[in-house]
Design a protein around this motif. Structure first.
Motif, PDB file in Angstrom:
ATOM      1  N   THR A 126       1.037  -0.430   0.119  1.00  0.00           N
ATOM      2  CA  THR A 126      -0.250   0.223   0.222  1.00  0.00           C
ATOM      3  C   THR A 126       0.889   1.291  -0.307  1.00  0.00           C
ATOM      4  O   THR A 126       1.751   1.489   0.518  1.00  0.00           O
ATOM      5  CB  THR A 126      -0.700  -0.070   1.449  1.00  0.00           C
ATOM      6  N   GLY A 127       0.401   2.402  -0.543  1.00  0.00           N
ATOM      7  CA  GLY A 127       1.516   3.456  -1.224  1.00  0.00           C
ATOM      8  C   GLY A 127       2.444   2.970  -2.219  1.00  0.00           C
ATOM      9  O   GLY A 127       2.374   2.672  -3.216  1.00  0.00           O
ATOM     10  N   SER A 128       3.202   4.448  -1.528  1.00  0.00           N
ATOM     11  CA  SER A 128       3.360   4.035  -3.449  1.00  0.00           C
ATOM     12  C   SER A 128       4.784   3.303  -3.011  1.00  0.00           C
ATOM     13  O   SER A 128       5.819   2.872  -2.096  1.00  0.00           O
ATOM     14  CB  SER A 128       4.469   5.951  -3.415  1.00  0.00           C
ATOM     15  N   ILE A 129       5.323   2.703  -4.471  1.00  0.00           N
ATOM     16  CA  ILE A 129       6.513   1.642  -4.839  1.00  0.00           C
ATOM     17  C   ILE A 129       7.935   2.236  -6.392  1.00  0.00           C
ATOM     18  O   ILE A 129       7.820   3.308  -6.368  1.00  0.00           O
ATOM     19  CB  ILE A 129       6.247   0.368  -4.489  1.00  0.00           C
ATOM     20  N   MET A 130       8.449   1.720  -5.200  1.00  0.00           N
ATOM     21  CA  MET A 130       9.800   2.005  -6.585  1.00  0.00           C
ATOM     22  C   MET A 130      10.019   0.350  -7.110  1.00  0.00           C
ATOM     23  O   MET A 130      10.455  -0.039  -6.237  1.00  0.00           O
ATOM     24  CB  MET A 130      10.803   2.782  -6.066  1.00  0.00           C
ATOM     25  N   ALA A 131       9.368   0.071  -8.206  1.00  0.00           N
ATOM     26  CA  ALA A 131       9.818  -1.690  -9.149  1.00  0.00           C
ATOM     27  C   ALA A 131      10.940  -0.891  -9.929  1.00  0.00           C
ATOM     28  O   ALA A 131      10.772  -0.484 -10.536  1.00  0.00           O
ATOM     29  CB  ALA A 131       8.689  -2.377  -9.528  1.00  0.00           C
ATOM     30  N   PHE A 132      11.321  -2.246  -9.456  1.00  0.00           N
ATOM     31  CA  PHE A 132      13.207  -2.352 -10.151  1.00  0.00           C
ATOM     32  C   PHE A 132      13.040  -4.103 -10.599  1.00  0.00           C
ATOM     33  O   PHE A 132      12.853  -4.549 -10.006  1.00  0.00           O
ATOM     34  CB  PHE A 132      14.631  -2.203  -9.308  1.00  0.00           C
ATOM     35  N   PRO A 133      13.690  -4.232 -11.109  1.00  0.00           N
ATOM     36  CA  PRO A 133      13.297  -5.947 -12.240  1.00  0.00           C
ATOM     37  C   PRO A 133      13.561  -7.458 -11.171  1.00  0.00           C
ATOM     38  O   PRO A 133      13.039  -8.167 -11.576  1.00  0.00           O
ATOM     39  CB  PRO A 133      14.782  -6.033 -12.968  1.00  0.00           C
ATOM     40  N   HIS A 134      14.260  -6.406 -10.359  1.00  0.00           N
ATOM     41  CA  HIS A 134      14.558  -7.611  -9.488  1.00  0.00           C
ATOM     42  C   HIS A 134      14.102  -7.412  -7.524  1.00  0.00           C
ATOM     43  O   HIS A 134      14.774  -8.364  -6.936  1.00  0.00           O
ATOM     44  CB  HIS A 134      15.756  -8.584  -9.442  1.00  0.00           C
ATOM     45  N   ALA A 135      13.362  -6.607  -7.583  1.00  0.00           N
ATOM     46  CA  ALA A 135      13.014  -5.852  -5.907  1.00  0.00           C
ATOM     47  C   ALA A 135      12.525  -4.678  -6.135  1.00  0.00           C
ATOM     48  O   ALA A 135      12.137  -4.241  -7.047  1.00  0.00           O
ATOM     49  CB  ALA A 135      14.614  -5.150  -5.899  1.00  0.00           C
ATOM     50  N   CYS A 136      11.950  -4.263  -5.024  1.00  0.00           N
ATOM     51  CA  CYS A 136      10.374  -3.473  -5.340  1.00  0.00           C
ATOM     52  C   CYS A 136      10.378  -2.945  -3.884  1.00  0.00           C
ATOM     53  O   CYS A 136      10.572  -3.816  -3.119  1.00  0.00           O
ATOM     54  CB  CYS A 136       8.997  -4.355  -4.919  1.00  0.00           C
ATOM     55  N   PHE A 137      10.295  -1.383  -3.876  1.00  0.00           N
ATOM     56  CA  PHE A 137      10.956  -0.928  -2.122  1.00  0.00           C
ATOM     57  C   PHE A 137       9.450   0.136  -2.194  1.00  0.00           C
ATOM     58  O   PHE A 137       9.188   0.341  -3.374  1.00  0.00           O
ATOM     59  CB  PHE A 137      12.056  -0.224  -2.506  1.00  0.00           C
ATOM     60  N   LEU A 138       9.258   0.156  -1.095  1.00  0.00           N
ATOM     61  CA  LEU A 138       8.260   1.511  -0.866  1.00  0.00           C
ATOM     62  C   LEU A 138       8.770   2.641  -0.963  1.00  0.00           C
ATOM     63  O   LEU A 138      10.659   3.135  -0.713  1.00  0.00           O
ATOM     64  CB  LEU A 138       8.296   1.138   0.856  1.00  0.00           C
ATOM     65  N   TRP A 139       8.579   3.888  -1.536  1.00  0.00           N
ATOM     66  CA  TRP A 139       9.259   5.236  -1.693  1.00  0.00           C
ATOM     67  C   TRP A 139       7.614   6.346  -1.248  1.00  0.00           C
ATOM     68  O   TRP A 139       6.826   6.106  -0.759  1.00  0.00           O
ATOM     69  CB  TRP A 139       9.375   5.149  -3.319  1.00  0.00           C
TER      70      TRP A 139
END
Length: 86
Positions: A19-32
């Motif tokens: 829930t909320g903003s995320i930053m998604a990369f090819p092999h990882a996803c982070f809260l942003w």
């Protein structure tokens, strides 16, 4: 969505809902920590510029329009780094 959490607090369904903003990369996803388009800055995009191997594309989804001046500034910086911004 997580269907079930086992005794080790791990998802057994294979997917996670964030829930909320995320930053998604090819092999990882982070809260942003960006809650609105007005909070989007070049500094908040530092992970995009620092990610290795270098990203080729950056896709941004917002719930409200990004101001044209901010969009052009971000697009110019990413273009200098060889990243396509959509």
């Amino acid at each position: 969505m997580i269907e079930k959490i086992d005794d080790d607090e791990e998802s057994t369904s294979g997917s996670i809902h964030m829930t909320g903003s995320i930053m998604a990369f090819p092999h990882a996803c982070f809260l942003w920590n960006v809650q609105s388009s007005s909070a989007l800055t070049l500094e908040s995009l530092a992970p995009v510029l620092l990610y290795k191997p270098k990203l080729q594309y950056f896709f941004l989804g917002l719930d409200s329009p990004l101001q044209p001046e901010a969009m052009h500034k971000i697009k110019a910086v990413l273009r200098e780094k060889g990243i396509v911004f959509e």
